[in-house]
Design a protein around this motif. Structure first.
Motif, mmCIF file in Angstrom:
data_model
loop_
_atom_site.group_PDB
_atom_site.id
_atom_site.type_symbol
_atom_site.label_atom_id
_atom_site.label_comp_id
_atom_site.label_asym_id
_atom_site.label_seq_id
_atom_site.Cartn_x
_atom_site.Cartn_y
_atom_site.Cartn_z
ATOM 1 N N THR A 42 0.836 -1.200 0.000
ATOM 2 C CA THR A 42 0.000 0.000 0.000
ATOM 3 C C THR A 42 0.869 1.247 0.000
ATOM 4 O OG1 THR A 42 -1.756 -1.171 1.180
ATOM 5 C CG2 THR A 42 -1.839 1.227 1.214
ATOM 6 N N ASN B 51 2.296 1.786 -3.424
ATOM 7 C CA ASN B 51 1.281 2.332 -4.328
ATOM 8 C C ASN B 51 1.018 3.804 -4.040
ATOM 9 O OD1 ASN B 51 0.844 0.058 -5.946
ATOM 10 N ND2 ASN B 51 -0.488 -0.839 -4.411
ATOM 11 N N LYS B 52 1.016 4.196 -2.769
ATOM 12 C CA LYS B 52 0.849 5.610 -2.415
ATOM 13 C C LYS B 52 2.003 6.424 -2.982
ATOM 14 C CE LYS B 52 -1.471 4.815 2.023
ATOM 15 N NZ LYS B 52 -1.276 4.898 3.489
ATOM 16 N N ARG C 78 2.527 14.783 -13.259
ATOM 17 C CA ARG C 78 1.401 15.338 -14.009
ATOM 18 C C ARG C 78 1.369 16.860 -13.848
ATOM 19 N NH1 ARG C 78 -3.487 17.289 -13.483
ATOM 20 N NH2 ARG C 78 -3.558 17.087 -11.237
ATOM 21 N N ILE D 191 3.919 5.711 -5.561
ATOM 22 C CA ILE D 191 3.812 5.750 -7.026
ATOM 23 C C ILE D 191 2.755 6.769 -7.453
ATOM 24 C CG2 ILE D 191 3.049 4.431 -9.052
ATOM 25 C CD1 ILE D 191 4.427 1.979 -7.713
ATOM 26 N N LYS D 192 1.601 6.755 -6.795
ATOM 27 C CA LYS D 192 0.542 7.708 -7.134
ATOM 28 C C LYS D 192 0.999 9.137 -6.872
ATOM 29 C CE LYS D 192 -3.361 4.641 -6.501
ATOM 30 N NZ LYS D 192 -4.484 4.249 -5.660
ATOM 31 N N SER D 193 1.702 9.347 -5.774
ATOM 32 C CA SER D 193 2.213 10.671 -5.441
ATOM 33 C C SER D 193 3.198 11.145 -6.504
ATOM 34 C CB SER D 193 2.883 10.626 -4.069
ATOM 35 O OG SER D 193 3.498 11.846 -3.785
ATOM 36 N N THR D 194 4.079 10.273 -6.948
ATOM 37 C CA THR D 194 5.052 10.609 -7.989
ATOM 38 C C THR D 194 4.346 10.910 -9.303
ATOM 39 O OG1 THR D 194 6.722 9.234 -6.927
ATOM 40 C CG2 THR D 194 7.076 9.770 -9.239
ATOM 41 N N LYS D 195 3.344 10.107 -9.640
ATOM 42 C CA LYS D 195 2.599 10.348 -10.876
ATOM 43 C C LYS D 195 1.891 11.696 -10.823
ATOM 44 C CE LYS D 195 1.776 5.605 -12.360
ATOM 45 N NZ LYS D 195 0.791 4.540 -12.522
ATOM 46 N N GLU D 196 1.308 12.035 -9.670
ATOM 47 C CA GLU D 196 0.622 13.323 -9.522
ATOM 48 C C GLU D 196 1.615 14.472 -9.651
ATOM 49 O OE1 GLU D 196 -2.322 16.210 -8.956
ATOM 50 O OE2 GLU D 196 -2.419 14.114 -9.584
ATOM 51 N N TYR D 197 2.779 14.322 -9.027
ATOM 52 C CA TYR D 197 3.830 15.336 -9.131
ATOM 53 C C TYR D 197 4.243 15.523 -10.589
ATOM 54 C CZ TYR D 197 8.445 17.458 -8.978
ATOM 55 O OH TYR D 197 9.524 18.259 -9.220
#
Length: 156
Positions: free
Chosen positions: A102, A105-106, A116, A108-114
């Motif tokens: 988990t 995944n958090k 983006r 990875i999502k944070s990096t993707k948002e950054y």
């Protein structure tokens, strides 16, 4: 029959069933271990408890297999109270969404948002917007220009 072995199996089953439900699979702990193995070394090295969690899960599965498949295994003490406590701890970390996978995944999502957001800023700040300036533009100067534009639009 040694009671600690029974206690271990009961807690292991509880953990296994939780993981089965979370991942919609029939393999439970094995699925979690496999998912951990699919994470890159670069990512897993960023999490302090990754290796210990992985090794503990493999050990717990080994203990469970000993108790389930070996004749007479319940007559001797195969597990320890620490094993049971670790299973309870890991179960709680899953319930609290604070387990290794988990957290990965958090991240990875944070990096993707950054990334983006960074792309949006870069798209809004093209190098040709800096008329008469050097083509080499720092990230800070791009942010400054972006903020000037935002405030200019809102002041009109």
């Amino acid at each position: 029959m040694i009671e600690i072995n029974v206690d271990f199996i009961e807690n292991y089953k509880k953990l296994d069933n939780l993981i089965k439900d979370m991942y919609a699979t029939k393999d439970g702990v094995t699925t979690y271990i496999n998912e951990m193995e699919n994470v890159s070394y670069k990512l897993r090295s960023q999490f302090v408890d990754w290796e210990s969690t992985y090794k503990n899960l493999k050990h717990m599965r080994w203990v469970r297999n000993q108790l389930s498949h070996n004749i007479g295994a319940f007559k001797e003490e195969i597990c320890t109270q620490n094993d049971i406590e670790w299973i309870k701890y890991f179960y709680k970390s899953l319930m609290d969404c604070d387990d290794c996978l988990t957290n990965i995944n958090k991240a990875i999502k944070s990096t993707k948002e950054y990334n983006r957001r960074k792309l949006i800023i870069n798209d809004n700040l093209k190098a040709n917007d800096f008329k008469g300036e050097s083509r080499k533009i720092t990230f800070t100067s791009r942010i400054k220009l972006f903020l000037k534009r935002v405030f200019k639009k809102h002041s009109n």
